[in-house]
Design a protein around this motif. Structure first.
Motif, short mmCIF file in Angstrom:
data_model
loop_
_atom_site.label_atom_id
_atom_site.label_comp_id
_atom_site.label_asym_id
_atom_site.label_seq_id
_atom_site.Cartn_x
_atom_site.Cartn_y
_atom_site.Cartn_z
N ARG A 166 2.95 -8.22 -2.81
CA ARG A 166 2.42 -6.87 -3.02
C ARG A 166 2.84 -6.33 -4.39
O ARG A 166 2.03 -5.73 -5.11
CB ARG A 166 2.92 -5.93 -1.91
CG ARG A 166 2.53 -4.49 -2.08
CD ARG A 166 1.05 -4.27 -1.81
NE ARG A 166 0.74 -2.85 -1.92
CZ ARG A 166 -0.36 -2.36 -2.44
NH1 ARG A 166 -1.31 -3.18 -2.87
NH2 ARG A 166 -0.56 -1.07 -2.52
N ALA A 167 4.08 -6.57 -4.77
CA ALA A 167 4.56 -6.12 -6.08
C ALA A 167 3.78 -6.80 -7.20
O ALA A 167 3.40 -6.15 -8.18
CB ALA A 167 6.06 -6.41 -6.22
N ARG A 168 3.53 -8.08 -7.06
CA ARG A 168 2.76 -8.81 -8.08
C ARG A 168 1.35 -8.23 -8.21
O ARG A 168 0.84 -8.08 -9.32
CB ARG A 168 2.68 -10.29 -7.73
CG ARG A 168 3.96 -11.04 -7.92
CD ARG A 168 3.75 -12.53 -7.57
NE ARG A 168 4.94 -13.30 -7.79
CZ ARG A 168 5.37 -13.70 -8.98
NH1 ARG A 168 4.72 -13.37 -10.07
NH2 ARG A 168 6.45 -14.41 -9.09
N THR A 169 0.74 -7.92 -7.08
CA THR A 169 -0.62 -7.35 -7.08
C THR A 169 -0.62 -5.99 -7.78
O THR A 169 -1.50 -5.71 -8.60
CB THR A 169 -1.14 -7.23 -5.64
OG1 THR A 169 -1.19 -8.54 -5.07
CG2 THR A 169 -2.52 -6.60 -5.59
N LEU A 170 0.35 -5.15 -7.45
CA LEU A 170 0.44 -3.84 -8.07
C LEU A 170 0.68 -3.95 -9.59
O LEU A 170 0.08 -3.21 -10.38
CB LEU A 170 1.54 -3.00 -7.43
CG LEU A 170 1.26 -2.56 -5.99
CD1 LEU A 170 2.51 -1.92 -5.38
CD2 LEU A 170 0.08 -1.62 -5.92
N LEU A 171 1.53 -4.87 -9.97
CA LEU A 171 1.80 -5.07 -11.39
C LEU A 171 0.56 -5.54 -12.13
O LEU A 171 0.23 -5.03 -13.20
CB LEU A 171 2.97 -6.04 -11.59
CG LEU A 171 3.34 -6.34 -13.04
CD1 LEU A 171 3.68 -5.06 -13.81
CD2 LEU A 171 4.51 -7.33 -13.08
N SER A 172 -0.16 -6.48 -11.56
CA SER A 172 -1.39 -6.96 -12.20
C SER A 172 -2.39 -5.82 -12.37
O SER A 172 -3.04 -5.71 -13.42
CB SER A 172 -2.03 -8.10 -11.39
OG SER A 172 -1.26 -9.26 -11.50
N GLY A 173 -2.52 -4.98 -11.37
CA GLY A 173 -3.42 -3.83 -11.46
C GLY A 173 -3.00 -2.86 -12.54
O GLY A 173 -3.84 -2.33 -13.29
N ALA A 174 -1.70 -2.63 -12.66
CA ALA A 174 -1.20 -1.71 -13.69
C ALA A 174 -1.42 -2.28 -15.08
O ALA A 174 -1.79 -1.54 -16.01
CB ALA A 174 0.29 -1.43 -13.46
N ILE A 175 -1.24 -3.58 -15.24
CA ILE A 175 -1.51 -4.21 -16.53
C ILE A 175 -2.97 -4.06 -16.90
O ILE A 175 -3.31 -3.68 -18.03
CB ILE A 175 -1.07 -5.69 -16.52
CG1 ILE A 175 0.45 -5.79 -16.41
CG2 ILE A 175 -1.56 -6.41 -17.78
CD1 ILE A 175 0.98 -7.18 -16.09
N ALA A 176 -3.84 -4.34 -15.93
CA ALA A 176 -5.29 -4.20 -16.18
C ALA A 176 -5.62 -2.75 -16.58
O ALA A 176 -6.41 -2.52 -17.51
CB ALA A 176 -6.08 -4.62 -14.95
#
Length: 182
Positions: A166-176
């Motif tokens: 979940r943390a990885r998914t949130l981080l990827s979204g924030a980077i995008a």
């Protein structure tokens, strides 16, 4: 590995296990297999141990995030840099969080914490600037948002309140979001 490095590895283990407030020189000496006199010789006092442990944690993070420099695409480099930091060793991440939190109560840690945080933000801002045309300040702002998010997500992972996935998914979204043209 030299004795100083062994003592710093032991300090990170103790901080990760017991927190900064639980760091006792006697326990650290036992963990490192040295006398308390040896610790005082190398680090002068408990505050010296904490400052050196902070530097050690940061160097370990640099070591495990070096793989990001292999990425030729700047977007991939940014994603890799931040995801590697998020996925860094639990011990390193927990010790970093403890050292950061202790800066509230340990004034002598504030300056080195500010310096290392600024270095990390600058490194991330430099990568962001290669992806998007931003002012230097906008790149720094984006880097500070992303590095703060990584720290917060890491604490949630290690406290058991969020899964790593979940943390990885949130981080990827924030980077995008940070890299999106506006």
């Amino acid at each position: 590995m030299n004795k100083r490095t062994e003592m710093l590895d032991a300090a990170v283990r103790v901080i990760a296990a017991d927190g900064v407030r639980g760091l006792r020189v006697e326990k650290l000496a036992a963990q490192a297999g040295v006398s308390t006199a040896a610790l005082y010789y190398h680090f002068t006092d408990r505050a010296g141990v904490l400052r050196a442990a902070l530097e050690h944690v940061n160097q370990r993070a640099v070591d495990y995030t070096e793989a990001a420099s292999d990425e030729t695409d700047p977007r991939d480099r940014l994603e890799s840099l931040l995801q590697l930091e998020l996925a860094g060793t639990a011990q390193n991440s927990i010790a970093w969080g403890e050292l950061r939190a202790s800066g509230v109560f340990t004034p002598e840690l504030r300056e080195p914490l500010a310096e290392t945080t600024a270095e990390w933000s600058t490194d991330v801002a430099d990568v962001i600037a290669t992806v998007r045309q931003l002012t230097a300040q906008d790149a720094v702002d984006a880097a500070e948002r992303l590095t703060s998010l990584v720290e917060g997500l890491s604490m949630r992972i290690h406290s058991g309140s969020m899964s790593t996935e979940r943390a990885r998914t949130l981080l990827s979204g924030a980077i995008a979001n940070e890299l999106a043209d506006r």
